[in-house]
Write an enzyme that holds these catalytic residues in place. Sequence first.
Site, PDB file in Angstrom:
ATOM      1  CB  CYS A  97      -0.976  -0.020   1.170  1.00 15.30           C
ATOM      2  SG  CYS A  97      -0.201   0.007   2.808  1.00 15.30           S
ATOM      3  CG  PHE A  98       1.301   6.069   0.493  1.00 10.74           C
ATOM      4  CD1 PHE A  98       1.807   6.394  -0.757  1.00 10.74           C
ATOM      5  CD2 PHE A  98       1.573   6.913   1.553  1.00 10.74           C
ATOM      6  CE1 PHE A  98       2.574   7.542  -0.945  1.00 10.74           C
ATOM      7  CE2 PHE A  98       2.327   8.061   1.380  1.00 10.74           C
ATOM      8  CZ  PHE A  98       2.832   8.374   0.128  1.00 10.74           C
TER       9      PHE A  98
END
Length: 366
Positions: A97-98
Site C-alpha cells: 500500500c502507500f
Amino acid sequence: MSALPLATDYARIFLDDVPLIDLRAPIEFKEGAFPCSTNLPLMTDDERAQVGTCFKQQGQAAAIALGHQLVGGAVRAERLEGWLAQLRRQPDAVLYCFRGGLRSQTVQQWLHEAGVTRPRIAGGYKDLRRFLIDTLDGAAAECQWTVLTGMTGSGKTHMLAEVAQALDLEGHAHHRGSSFGQLPGGQPSNINFENNLAIELLKRRHQGEQAFVVEDESRLIGRCCLPNPLFDAMSQAPLVVVEVPQEERAEQIRQDYVHDLWLRYQAMFGAEEGWPLFAAYLTDALARLKRRLGDQAHRELDTLMQSALAEQASSGDTSLHLAWITLLLTRYYDPMYLYQLGNKRERIIFQGDKQACLDFFAKQRA
C-alpha cells in the site's frame, strides 16, 4: 499481523520483475506505480476519501471502524476473491500500500486467514519509490555519460538503436522531444517515467554496465521532466556531434513525423478517425512555435503545411511536406542548434557522419 512476512530486498524485486499487487486507491495508482504492479485496491477512491475525512474529523479509531464498515461483508468477500484470483495467476506476487501500513497489513491478514500467505513491502510504495529515486541519483553521479547531439532530423534516435550502451530517454517518455514530438497514446506520468528509467538503469548496472550514451535533450521531454541529477550530469557530459546534410535531415523528418507517424495514427484510430487527428497534430505542433517564428513566418509555413496535407489526403503523396520542413529547419531549428552548440563546443570529443559516430561509440565500448 506483525508475524506475517515482509519483503525488504527492493533491488531483487525490480531485478526479478516480481509481480506486485498495489492495494492503493485507483487515483493513487494513476499518479504513479511500477511496471510489474496490478492495481487491486482495498478501497475505491470514494471509500478512501470518506475514511480520510473521518480520520481528520474523528481520529484514527473512527476511521478504522468506518473502513471495516465500508469494506465488509459481500464487498470484502468480492475483493478477497479478486486478490486470490490474482495470486493464482501470479503466486509469487508481493503486496503493498502507500506506507506498508493498515491497508496492506489488513489484506495480508485476510489472505492468510484464507490460506494464502504472501509478503508485503515493509515501507510500501513510499519506500519502493525512494529506492528508485536513489537508484537514479546514484547512476547520475557514478556512471559515465556521453551525449549524442546533432541538428534536428539527424536521425539520432535511430542511431542510438544501434549503440549498445544507449539509454533511450525519449522511448521512456513516449515523446520525441520537440514541438512535433508528441506520439499517439500519450505520455506516462512523470513518476512512472522516472520509475521505469530507474529500473532499466538498475538492471543494466547489475549486469556491469557503467557507461551510457543518451540523446541531447532539454529538461522536459514533452511533459516528462528529467530528474535533476541526471539532467545535470548530461549538461556536463562529453558531446559527440553527428553531422548530416540538411536535405537528408529534411527527408528523415518527413519519414519519421509524416509518413511513419501517419501510419501509427491510422493503426491506432483507423483512417477515417485518424486523419483529422494527425492533421491537427501537425498543425498544432507548428502553432506552438508561432511566438518564436513570428506571425509572418508562421503563416508561410502553415500555408505550405496545409497544402501538403491536402495533397497527402488526396493522393497519399507526402513529398510536398519537404517544403515546410526545409523552411522550418532553415528559419528556426538550424540557427537555434548552432547557437546552442556554440555555448558548449569545449565539451565536444568527436564529430563526424553517422557511421563515424557509430564507430566511435563501438570503440568507446570496447
